[in-house]
Design an enzyme around this catalytic site. Structure first.
Site: not given
Ligand code: GLN
Length: 241
Positions: A95, A130, A196
Site C-alpha cells: 500500500c 476510498r 493487507h
Molecule cells: N495513504 C495511502 C492511500 O490512501 C496509503 C494507504 C495505505 O497504506 N493503506 O492511498
C-alpha cells in the site's frame, strides 16, 4: 542452501507505516524460516535510523499520507533500498510502501512527492470513493500461486507504466484502482501489493516465494509446512459473497 549467519529481514519504518498491521509480514517470514531450521533476525529500522543495504529481505507496509511522505524522503535520501534491489534482495511493499517505490505519489492536498523510482508506477488520487474492502486476486501465472486474499484500504490509484507488470488480477475488490483489474506490481524480486491481512499471513505461499529468493533456492523447494488453517480460510473467502 544454508546461510552461515541468520537471515536478515529488514522491517522498514514500523513506527511510520504500521497502521494496518503489515508489521506482521516480517514475523511470518522469520517464523517460516525458523520452522525450516534457518535462523532469522528481524531488523527494525525506525524513522531517523540508518537504513542497512545488506538485508536479505526488505518489508515495508501501509500507513497514512504524512508518514508515507516522511518514509519516502528518508528512503530516497539513503539510497540503501535501491542498492539492495540492484543486488537482487527481495522486497515486499504494501500500500503506502508500494506507492512510494514508484515514480511519484499524490497527497490529499494535491502535492506530488517523488518516490524511489524502483517501480514504473505513478500514483494519483482516485476520483471515486476510498477503496476499502475484501480482495481476491489471481497472481501472475508465472508464480504458480493459489488465489491471493486480503483487504485493501486506500485512496491512491496506481497507474502502471509500460515496463511494469501487475502482480495479480482482481476477482473481487479494486486493486490498483485504475479500472483494469490490475493488482500490485511484480518487478524482478520486488513484490508490491495493496493487500493487507497481513498479506503474508493470509498467503504464506507468497512468504515462501520471498524466502526462496532470499535463500537462493528454487521456489517451491522449501520444506512444506502445515498451512491447513490458512487453506481453510482461503476456501471460506473464495466461497463467500
Ligand atoms: N495513504 C495511502 C492511500 O490512501 C496509503 C494507504 C495505505 O497504506 N493503506 O492511498
Amino acid at each position: 542452501m544454508t546461510l552461515d549467519r541468520p537471515l536478515r529481514i529488514v522491517r522498514l519504518f514500523p513506527d511510520l507505516l504500521g497502521t494496518y498491521g503489515d508489521d506482521g509480514n516480517a514475523v511470518v517470514l522469520a517464523q517460516r524460516a525458523r520452522w525450516r531450521g534457518v535462523e532469522a533476525d528481524i531488523v527494525d529500522v525506525r524513522s531517523g535510523d540508518l537504513i542497512p543495504d545488506d538485508g536479505d529481505i526488505y518489508v515495508i507496509g501501509g500507513g497514512e499520507d504524512g508518514p508515507q511522505t516522511a518514509a519516502a524522503r528518508q528512503l530516497a535520501a539513503s539510497g540503501a533500498l535501491g542498492r539492495a534491489v540492484e543486488r537482487g534482495a527481495p522486497v515486499l511493499a504494501v500500500c503506502a510502501g508500494f506507492q512510494l517505490l514508484g515514480t511519484s505519489f499524490l497527497g490529499p492536498d494535491g502535492t506530488s512527492t517523488a518516490g524511489l523510482g524502483l517501480l514504473d508506477v505513478v500514483t494519483e488520487r482516485s476520483t471515486g470513493p476510498r477503496m476499502v474492502g475484501d480482495v481476491i486476486s489471481d497472481a501472475d501465472p508465472s508464480l504458480g500461486l493459489p488465489p491471493l486474499t486480503g483487504y485493501e484500504n486506500h485512496a491512491g490509484a496506481s497507474r502502471l507504466g509500460p515496463t511494469a507488470r501487475p502482480l495479480a488480477r482482481v476477482r473481487r475488490g479494486t486493486g490498483n484502482g485504475t479500472g483494469d483489474g490490475a493488482e500490485g506490481v511484480l518487478a524482478g524480486r520486488v513484490v508490491a501489493t495493496y493487500l493487507h491481512g497481513p498479506v503474508l499471513a493470509r498467503n504464506p505461499v507468497l512468504a515462501d516465494l520471498l524466502l526462496a529468493w532470499a535463500l537462493h533456492v528454487v521456489p517451491g523447494s522449501l520444506e512444506p509446512l502445515d498451512d491447513s488453517l490458512v487453506d481453510a480460510l482461503r476456501a471460506e473467502r473464495l466461497a463467500s459473497r
